[in-house]
Design an enzyme around this catalytic site. Structure first.
Site, PDB file in Angstrom:
ATOM      1  N   PHE A 115     -49.721  50.415  25.594  1.00  0.00           N
ATOM      2  CA  PHE A 115     -48.710  49.934  26.536  1.00  0.00           C
ATOM      3  C   PHE A 115     -49.189  50.207  27.962  1.00  0.00           C
ATOM      4  CE2 PHE A 115     -44.299  48.467  26.586  1.00  0.00           C
ATOM      5  CZ  PHE A 115     -44.202  47.944  25.310  1.00  0.00           C
ATOM      6  N   GLN A 235     -37.740  48.004  39.472  1.00  0.00           N
ATOM      7  CA  GLN A 235     -38.894  47.506  38.720  1.00  0.00           C
ATOM      8  C   GLN A 235     -38.767  46.025  38.379  1.00  0.00           C
ATOM      9  OE1 GLN A 235     -39.995  48.861  34.450  1.00  0.00           O
ATOM     10  NE2 GLN A 235     -41.590  49.643  35.798  1.00  0.00           N
ATOM     11  N   HIS A 237     -40.471  43.386  36.032  1.00  0.00           N
ATOM     12  CA  HIS A 237     -41.373  43.307  34.883  1.00  0.00           C
ATOM     13  C   HIS A 237     -42.222  42.057  35.052  1.00  0.00           C
ATOM     14  CE1 HIS A 237     -42.846  43.024  30.820  1.00  0.00           C
ATOM     15  NE2 HIS A 237     -42.287  44.163  30.497  1.00  0.00           N
ATOM     16  N   LEU A 247     -37.078  38.529  28.764  1.00  0.00           N
ATOM     17  CA  LEU A 247     -38.279  39.349  28.724  1.00  0.00           C
ATOM     18  C   LEU A 247     -39.256  38.977  27.619  1.00  0.00           C
ATOM     19  CD1 LEU A 247     -39.294  41.982  30.189  1.00  0.00           C
ATOM     20  CD2 LEU A 247     -38.684  43.137  28.078  1.00  0.00           C
ATOM     21  N   GLU A 250     -44.087  43.985  27.194  1.00  0.00           N
ATOM     22  CA  GLU A 250     -45.465  44.386  27.456  1.00  0.00           C
ATOM     23  C   GLU A 250     -46.232  44.565  26.146  1.00  0.00           C
ATOM     24  OE1 GLU A 250     -45.707  47.007  31.104  1.00  0.00           O
ATOM     25  OE2 GLU A 250     -46.228  48.361  29.486  1.00  0.00           O
ATOM     26  N   ARG A 281     -46.596  48.238  35.637  1.00  0.00           N
ATOM     27  CA  ARG A 281     -45.862  47.008  35.955  1.00  0.00           C
ATOM     28  C   ARG A 281     -45.849  46.648  37.430  1.00  0.00           C
ATOM     29  NH1 ARG A 281     -41.069  48.380  31.648  1.00  0.00           N
ATOM     30  NH2 ARG A 281     -42.383  47.893  29.865  1.00  0.00           N
ATOM     31  N   HIS A 347     -36.056  44.191  36.131  1.00  0.00           N
ATOM     32  CA  HIS A 347     -36.029  44.782  34.797  1.00  0.00           C
ATOM     33  C   HIS A 347     -35.366  46.156  34.725  1.00  0.00           C
ATOM     34  CE1 HIS A 347     -37.330  45.395  30.711  1.00  0.00           C
ATOM     35  NE2 HIS A 347     -38.046  46.444  31.026  1.00  0.00           N
ATOM     36  N   ARG A 388     -41.539  53.119  36.676  1.00  0.00           N
ATOM     37  CA  ARG A 388     -41.475  53.645  35.311  1.00  0.00           C
ATOM     38  C   ARG A 388     -42.540  53.015  34.427  1.00  0.00           C
ATOM     39  NH1 ARG A 388     -39.357  51.838  30.513  1.00  0.00           N
ATOM     40  NH2 ARG A 388     -38.169  50.101  31.380  1.00  0.00           N
TER      41      ARG A 388
HETATM   42  C1  LIG Z   1     -34.991  43.220  27.527  1.00  0.00           C
HETATM   43  C2  LIG Z   1     -35.313  44.684  27.706  1.00  0.00           C
HETATM   44  C3  LIG Z   1     -36.309  45.272  26.947  1.00  0.00           C
HETATM   45  C4  LIG Z   1     -36.602  46.625  27.103  1.00  0.00           C
HETATM   46  N1  LIG Z   1     -37.573  47.193  26.328  1.00  0.00           N
HETATM   47  C5  LIG Z   1     -37.832  48.516  26.441  1.00  0.00           C
HETATM   48  C6  LIG Z   1     -38.775  49.145  25.583  1.00  0.00           C
HETATM   49  O1  LIG Z   1     -39.358  48.533  24.706  1.00  0.00           O
HETATM   50  N2  LIG Z   1     -39.007  50.473  25.753  1.00  0.00           N
HETATM   51  C7  LIG Z   1     -38.373  51.210  26.705  1.00  0.00           C
HETATM   52  O2  LIG Z   1     -38.611  52.411  26.806  1.00  0.00           O
HETATM   53  N3  LIG Z   1     -37.438  50.636  27.519  1.00  0.00           N
HETATM   54  C8  LIG Z   1     -37.159  49.316  27.398  1.00  0.00           C
HETATM   55  N4  LIG Z   1     -36.220  48.743  28.219  1.00  0.00           N
HETATM   56  C9  LIG Z   1     -35.422  49.591  29.105  1.00  0.00           C
HETATM   57  C10 LIG Z   1     -34.331  50.293  28.311  1.00  0.00           C
HETATM   58  O3  LIG Z   1     -33.967  49.511  27.213  1.00  0.00           O
HETATM   59  C11 LIG Z   1     -33.092  50.565  29.156  1.00  0.00           C
HETATM   60  O4  LIG Z   1     -33.468  51.233  30.318  1.00  0.00           O
HETATM   61  C12 LIG Z   1     -32.111  51.423  28.379  1.00  0.00           C
HETATM   62  O5  LIG Z   1     -31.812  50.819  27.151  1.00  0.00           O
HETATM   63  C13 LIG Z   1     -30.835  51.753  29.120  1.00  0.00           C
HETATM   64  O6  LIG Z   1     -30.032  52.491  28.228  1.00  0.00           O
HETATM   65  P1  LIG Z   1     -28.682  53.169  28.674  1.00  0.00           P
HETATM   66  O7  LIG Z   1     -28.179  53.923  27.491  1.00  0.00           O
HETATM   67  O8  LIG Z   1     -28.894  53.912  29.926  1.00  0.00           O
HETATM   68  O9  LIG Z   1     -27.728  51.948  29.012  1.00  0.00           O
HETATM   69  P2  LIG Z   1     -27.392  50.570  28.246  1.00  0.00           P
HETATM   70  O10 LIG Z   1     -28.015  50.474  26.918  1.00  0.00           O
HETATM   71  O11 LIG Z   1     -27.623  49.483  29.232  1.00  0.00           O
HETATM   72  O12 LIG Z   1     -25.831  50.708  27.995  1.00  0.00           O
HETATM   73  C14 LIG Z   1     -24.898  50.726  29.039  1.00  0.00           C
HETATM   74  C15 LIG Z   1     -23.536  50.979  28.446  1.00  0.00           C
HETATM   75  O13 LIG Z   1     -22.603  51.181  29.483  1.00  0.00           O
HETATM   76  C16 LIG Z   1     -21.427  50.475  29.195  1.00  0.00           C
HETATM   77  N5  LIG Z   1     -20.740  50.234  30.462  1.00  0.00           N
HETATM   78  C17 LIG Z   1     -21.252  49.785  31.627  1.00  0.00           C
HETATM   79  N6  LIG Z   1     -20.285  49.726  32.565  1.00  0.00           N
HETATM   80  C18 LIG Z   1     -19.154  50.145  31.975  1.00  0.00           C
HETATM   81  C19 LIG Z   1     -17.799  50.318  32.411  1.00  0.00           C
HETATM   82  N7  LIG Z   1     -17.416  50.003  33.657  1.00  0.00           N
HETATM   83  N8  LIG Z   1     -16.877  50.765  31.521  1.00  0.00           N
HETATM   84  C20 LIG Z   1     -17.234  51.053  30.232  1.00  0.00           C
HETATM   85  N9  LIG Z   1     -18.494  50.920  29.777  1.00  0.00           N
HETATM   86  C21 LIG Z   1     -19.429  50.474  30.640  1.00  0.00           C
HETATM   87  C22 LIG Z   1     -21.882  49.235  28.472  1.00  0.00           C
HETATM   88  O14 LIG Z   1     -20.845  48.683  27.711  1.00  0.00           O
HETATM   89  C23 LIG Z   1     -22.989  49.843  27.587  1.00  0.00           C
HETATM   90  O15 LIG Z   1     -22.424  50.393  26.432  1.00  0.00           O
HETATM   91  C24 LIG Z   1     -35.916  47.393  28.069  1.00  0.00           C
HETATM   92  C25 LIG Z   1     -34.911  46.807  28.829  1.00  0.00           C
HETATM   93  C26 LIG Z   1     -34.637  45.460  28.669  1.00  0.00           C
HETATM   94  C27 LIG Z   1     -33.585  44.864  29.549  1.00  0.00           C
END
Ligand SMILES: Cc1cc2nc3c(=O)[nH]c(=O)nc-3n(C[C@H](O)[C@H](O)[C@H](O)COP(=O)(O)OP(=O)(O)OC[C@H]3O[C@@H](n4cnc5c(N)ncnc54)[C@H](O)[C@@H]3O)c2cc1C
Length: 573
Positions: A115, A235, A237, A247, A250, A281, A347, A388
């Protein structure tokens, strides 16, 4: 209605789930999510989770730590990176034991792939460090942790949207929520609130993020007087599907995919001779923009090609099946035969709510705010620094989500219940009423489109004083316009129109902080590239940016970077 739980976790992505299940044995935990929990953006993660298991080739946690620090352009706090890299193997085995179906090597070990920015022997060449489940790594982790959280008795409130954070004399007392199904407003009374509301890619026009990523938690913390850290580091991507931003992980380059310009040249060889397409990235996104600006896009246009044609159908089917199907569905092309048109897409947010190593939110004097925690993409541990590395976010969520969960469990012994102020929900109710009653004004969608346009044109991969000034003027004009936002739907149930109007306040507020931070930082580092200050300047700028709300204008201040093992040096790959 008032619900009472010891701990309220806002956000059911991997960070929230991991923290919630850790604390579940010590107190009553409520998990609140505005979308159905398993639809959180974590479920869209494709490529994998980093850990120096050394299953496919020699690896070490020190190389992983070094890569994280160098990838972050030395803005990373190194004690945080050390915890991440050392704890990664344990975290991955824990996931495996809970049932995450990782891909396997022929001997049955967890398989690993290369990666961006992950190297062997402190930068000598790419290393296979990403553990993965095809290109559905986030999906399988989400399903596994959701099951585990339910099994441990975490109480789930699905489709409840937080509208306010309730603070009493600088301490947490709970939150105000809107129940989507009924349109009712409730209070959650708690001793602890953990914010894990994810990123806010929706500030930009094209993003890989899901619809729900509007940064509500980060904005509500900011509005309550908490400073936000390193917000200029956004970031992009390198490989979003052209025109859509969806997306292409990578992992596609980790499996051997190559970026090509209009003349078919594999141009990354010129920008990062050692690791080429697997450079971090920020560098790849800038390289793509340079190719486009210098007229070397495909047919002179504003995109380049990601070439996977040499990987063969079998490998694409086994390792990159979801991505292949996105390309077929959205573009009508077969990645085994045709190159994929791509350009950078917003991203990930390196910045967010400042926390200590255990998820405690820090105030403007760097002191923990009693009862307030944050984890995941909305938090800023200063782990990812200025950029990142791929696969370090999923790892961050489970390593630091667990630590936050543990710290919350311990804090329960120390924190008293604050009285819930009478009518705590009133400000949110009147905000909504004003929007619902308004007959004249502008729709949220119109204002949001203008915001995304100005952010994309003036504050994306390249920035300069003039463009940032322009963005700031436009954002403030839109904030003014927002005072007259109106909705067409006045119904009570599932009023997405109303919620989008409320979320727009977060997007506008966060866009302002991003631009103010980007204006302040007069150097180029990681994802923040200033055309008017193209060099990194460690003498002046090896420090974190903090922005807090004081009166009308945001105030900028700084804090130092913690350096333990690796002295900053020039960043080449
Ligand atoms: C397409 C994509 C692919 C990715 N691939 C990778 C990867 O392969 N490897 C890697 O390390 N990272 C990857 N990332 C980055 C990583 O997935 C994210 O940074 C990470 O999942 C964020 O997780 P989180 O738990 O912080 O929030 P999220 O999973 O975004 O969850 C946010 C939560 O907050 C809740 N929420 C938001 N606002 C409110 C509100 N006002 N009231 C109640 N609930 C609310 C939502 O409902 C949700 O449940 C990727 C990101 C994307 C977009």
């Amino acid at each position: 209605m008032v619900f009472k739980h010891d701990i309220v976790v806002v956000g059911a992505g991997l960070a929230g789930l991991r923290a919630a299940l850790e604390a579940a044995n010590s107190g009553e935990v409520a998990l609140i999510s505005k979308v159905y929990p398993t639809r959180s953006h974590s479920g869209a993660a494709q490529g994998g989770i980093a850990a120096a298991l050394g299953n496919e080739e020699p690896d070490s946690w020190e190389w992983h730590m070094y890569d994280t620090v160098k990838g972050g352009d030395y803005l990373t706090d190194q004690d945080v990176a050390e915890i991440l890299a050392r704890d990664a193997p344990r975290a991955v085995y824990e996931l495996e034991h809970w049932g995450v179906p990782f891909n396997r090597t022929a001997e049955g070990k967890i398989a690993q792939r290369a990666f961006g920015g992950h190297t062997r022997e402190f930068g000598k060449g790419p290393v296979k460090r990403a553990c993965y489940a095809a290109d559905r790594s986030g999906r399988v982790m989400m399903d596994t942790l959701y099951f585990e959280a339910v099994r441990r008795g975490v109480r789930i409130y699905s489709e409840f949207q937080m509208l306010d954070l309730i603070m009493v004399a600088g301490r947490v007392a709970g939150i105000v929520v809107y129940e989507l199904a009924t349109g009712e407003v409730h209070c959650f009374h708690s001793r602890i609130v953990l914010l894990s509301t994810g990123g806010f890619g929706k500030v930009f026009r094209t993003t890989s993020n899901c619809f729900a990523n509007t940064g509500d938690g980060v904005y509500l913390a900011y509005r309550s007087g908490i400073p936000l850290e390193d917000m200029e580091f956004v970031q992009f991507h390198p490989t979003g599907i052209y025109g859509l931003g969806v997306l292409i992980s990578e992992a596609a380059r980790g499996e051997g995919g190559i970026l090509r310009n209009g003349s078919g040249e594999a141009f990354m060889e010129r920008y990062a001779p050692t690791i080429k397409d697997l450079a971090p990235r920020d560098m790849v996104s800038r390289a793509i923009h340079m190719e486009i600006l210098q007229g070397r896009g495909i047919d002179g246009r504003d995109f380049v090609h990601l070439d996977l044609t040499h990987l063969g159908e079998k490998r694409l089917r086994e390792r990159l099946s979801d991505i292949s199907s996105f390309v077929r569905i959205y573009l009508g092309i077969d990645p085994a035969r045709d190159p994929i048109p791509v350009r950078p897409t917003c991203h990930y947010m390196m910045g967010g709510i400042p926390t200590d190593l255990d998820g405690r939110v820090l105030d403007a004097h760097h002191r923990p705010v009693p009862g307030l925690f944050a984890a995941g993409e909305c938090a800023c541990l200063s782990l990812h620094g200025a950029n990142r590395l791929g696969c370090n976010s999923l790892l961050d969520l489970v390593v630091f989500g667990r630590r936050a969960g543990e710290a919350m469990a311990t804090s329960l012994g120390e924190l008293e219940w604050e009285d819930l102020p009478r009518n705590a929900q009133d400000p949110a109710v009147s905000r909504m009423k004003r929007v619902l009653d308004r007959r004249e004004g502008d729709r949220a969608g119109v204002i949001r489109a203008s915001l995304q346009k100005t952010m994309t044109e003036n504050c994306s991969v390249f920035r300069r004083e003039g463009s940032l000034e322009k963005a700031l003027t436009e954002i403030r004009r839109l904030m003014d316009q927002y005072r007259r936002v109106k909705v067409d739907n006045r119904g009570k149930r599932f009023n997405a129109d109303l919620l989008e109007a409320l979320e727009l306040e977060s997007l506008l507020g966060l866009a302002e902080v991003i631009v103010v931070s980007a204006k302040a930082r007069q150097e180029s580092r990681g994802a923040h590239y200033r055309e008017d200050f193209p060099e990194r300047d460690d003498g002046g700028w090896l420090k974190h940016t903090l922005v807090r709300k004081t009166g009308e204008d945001p105030e900028v201040f700084f804090k130092s970077v913690r350096i333990t093992r690796f002295e900053p040096k020039a960043r080449t790959y």
